[in-house]
Design a protein around this motif. Sequence first.
Motif, PDB file in Angstrom:
ATOM      1  N   THR A 128       0.797  -1.231   0.000  1.00  9.68           N
ATOM      2  CA  THR A 128       0.000   0.000   0.000  1.00  9.68           C
ATOM      3  C   THR A 128       0.827   1.276   0.000  1.00  9.68           C
ATOM      4  O   THR A 128       0.728   2.099  -0.920  1.00  9.68           O
TER       5      THR A 128
ATOM      6  N   GLY B 216      -5.123   0.806   4.359  1.00  6.73           N
ATOM      7  CA  GLY B 216      -4.898  -0.590   4.032  1.00  6.73           C
ATOM      8  C   GLY B 216      -4.715  -1.412   5.296  1.00  6.73           C
ATOM      9  O   GLY B 216      -4.778  -0.905   6.417  1.00  6.73           O
TER      10      GLY B 216
ATOM     11  N   GLU C 220       0.991  -4.608   6.236  1.00  9.82           N
ATOM     12  CA  GLU C 220       1.895  -4.542   5.093  1.00  9.82           C
ATOM     13  C   GLU C 220       3.158  -5.357   5.371  1.00  9.82           C
ATOM     14  O   GLU C 220       3.290  -6.003   6.411  1.00  9.82           O
TER      15      GLU C 220
END
Length: 282
Positions: A86, A214, A217
């Motif tokens: 993201t 988001g 990650e």
Amino acid sequence: MMQKTAIAVAATAMLSTGAAALAADKGEVELAYVEWSSEVASTNVVKAVLEDMGYDVKITPVSAAAMWQAVGTGDVDGIVAAWLPTTHKHYLAKVADEVEDLGPNLDGTRIGLVVPDYVEIDSIEQLNAAADKFDDKIIGIDPGAGLMSKTEKVIEDYGLDDMKLVEGTGPIMTAVLGDAIEDQEWVVVTGWTPHWMFAKWDLKYLDDPKGVYGGEEQIHTVVRKGLKEDMPEVYKVLDNFSWTPDQMAELMVWNQEKHADPYANAERWVEENADTVESWKK
């Protein structure tokens, strides 16, 4: 005695010359990174490992945009600071054909808006109503960082018209956060995990129901095209480089000590985690 001393000095000089020649023979490796505490830690660890193997390693702190441009043009050999899928997605899209993504070197990262645990809101949606308690400010980091562009979109998507995103740096952000906590004031900052501030203070992420930031990650290693052919040993280390958030956090905490030297701390970490480091070389 003087003769033995002279021999010892000569021997030391020969060893130093030999080490320098070895480094010169293996060549120079250039890495770029953003000055986030996590990337300072990881990049210095890689530098320490490669220099121990005989390479001359140059590391350069730059903005996120410049970091991606440098690896895309081949001006640097690689980065171990790519936040995907993201945060740095738009940077990768611009250079995807010129780089090779070697995959994650650390799992379980996250970005978002962070507040002290005593702050009595739990969601980004509640920020406007409490804007005055935050002095109408979101304390950010360096302009151009992926986290900052995501936060600008958060302000737009959530209609945070009463809040202003303040540019700065990672150290400035944590200094403002620390001062506010000392005075038990409300403050909201752009934050990310892993980061040493979560070990030092009781903090929480504000919920992001729209999912703008988001989910979890990873931090990836990305190298220039052709590195595998040019420097196969370096490529192998970068390809195998992987550690855990706890391992990174240990080094980040050392780096917060007074007069800390990130490279010296990286050398110490490499020495104390020899088995992990050896696995990167195989």
